[in-house]
Design a protein around this motif. Sequence first.
Motif, PDB file in Angstrom:
ATOM      1  N   ARG A   1      -3.275   2.581  -3.018  1.00  0.00           N
ATOM      2  CA  ARG A   1      -3.882   1.299  -3.384  1.00  0.00           C
ATOM      3  C   ARG A   1      -3.316   0.808  -4.722  1.00  0.00           C
TER       4      ARG A   1
ATOM      5  N   ALA B   1       0.158  -0.588  -4.144  1.00  0.00           N
ATOM      6  CA  ALA B   1       0.103  -1.907  -3.510  1.00  0.00           C
ATOM      7  C   ALA B   1      -0.313  -2.978  -4.514  1.00  0.00           C
ATOM      8  N   GLU B   2      -1.289  -2.669  -5.363  1.00  0.00           N
ATOM      9  CA  GLU B   2      -1.767  -3.646  -6.334  1.00  0.00           C
ATOM     10  C   GLU B   2      -0.705  -3.961  -7.388  1.00  0.00           C
TER      11      GLU B   2
ATOM     12  N   ALA C   1      -2.790   3.130   1.925  1.00  0.00           N
ATOM     13  CA  ALA C   1      -2.928   2.301   0.719  1.00  0.00           C
ATOM     14  C   ALA C   1      -4.303   1.671   0.538  1.00  0.00           C
ATOM     15  N   SER C   2      -5.325   2.224   1.149  1.00  0.00           N
ATOM     16  CA  SER C   2      -6.649   1.618   1.001  1.00  0.00           C
ATOM     17  C   SER C   2      -7.354   2.052  -0.281  1.00  0.00           C
ATOM     18  N   ARG C   3      -6.900   3.160  -0.889  1.00  0.00           N
ATOM     19  CA  ARG C   3      -7.511   3.638  -2.132  1.00  0.00           C
ATOM     20  C   ARG C   3      -6.554   4.575  -2.845  1.00  0.00           C
TER      21      ARG C   3
ATOM     22  N   ILE D   1      -0.162  -3.179   4.191  1.00  0.00           N
ATOM     23  CA  ILE D   1      -0.704  -1.841   3.984  1.00  0.00           C
ATOM     24  C   ILE D   1      -1.351  -1.319   5.259  1.00  0.00           C
TER      25      ILE D   1
ATOM     26  N   GLN E   1     -12.057  -0.546   4.701  1.00  0.00           N
ATOM     27  CA  GLN E   1     -11.334  -0.406   3.435  1.00  0.00           C
ATOM     28  C   GLN E   1     -10.051  -1.228   3.438  1.00  0.00           C
ATOM     29  N   ILE E   2      -9.390  -1.286   4.580  1.00  0.00           N
ATOM     30  CA  ILE E   2      -8.178  -2.101   4.690  1.00  0.00           C
ATOM     31  C   ILE E   2      -8.509  -3.578   4.486  1.00  0.00           C
TER      32      ILE E   2
ATOM     33  N   ALA F   1      -9.148  -4.203   0.829  1.00  0.00           N
ATOM     34  CA  ALA F   1      -7.926  -4.106   0.038  1.00  0.00           C
ATOM     35  C   ALA F   1      -7.033  -5.324   0.249  1.00  0.00           C
TER      36      ALA F   1
END
Length: 256
Positions: A21, A24-25, A15-17, A36, A43-44, A47
């Motif tokens: 992602r 998650a958003e 879920a970092s991108r 996540i 990146q984590i 995020a």
Amino acid sequence: MDLQLKGKKAVVTGASRGIGRAIAELLAEEGADVAICARNPDQIQEAVGALQGRGVKAWGQSVDIADGPALKAFVQAAGEQLGGIDVLVSNASALTTASRDEDWQALLNVDVLGATRSFEAAKPFLVRAAQAHGDAAFVIISSVSAAEASSVSAYGAMKAALIHLAKGIARENAARKIRANVVSPGTVFFEGGVWGNVKAQSPQFFETMLKRNPTGRMASPEEVAAAAVFLASPRSGFTTGINMLVDGAISSRANY
């Protein structure tokens, strides 16, 4: 529409991108606390900060999804950090399109075993959430490639396995009020993603692929996330065991 996710606890892998992602958003936007994981720790961290900025509790960890014990430990820790798990989303993929032995193995380890192991680790939390609130949800991200075959494809075959897996989980856990569904995207564009890289490196092929879709475009991660979050929500409480295509009609088969 209120999706009734406010205060829920959600875990999203990969879920970092991209799609993960965006899921998650959107969960955070709906008021859910979110945990996540992905491989890149920077990146984590970024995020998690962005998710916290939406006013919810967020936590993350760098995890190699192919490492079964590490993945299970992450899910367990996520449940403890959040105070439960109402929603689990398995999004991580090895994203290899070749069909060598190592490609089959990578897709098995990340896509298929990643889904089964994360569900196994989350199941006690999901059972408790369903008992307390009447609903818990598991969503797997597959691909339209699961149903479209013109040549041997390890990616397509393993993504098809996820649809079968979700149906079994849905049937086996329906009495416990734990739902399991699949979202199968078609082509999805975002900078730095598969099709973002194709556009940068092979613009003519990218344009050809755009024309294959009747809509004349590719999906955004947010459009795929909208389907996943709806299926994860109590608003979708009688929907379980389905495979929802989000492909802009690029596939030609009818889904009965």
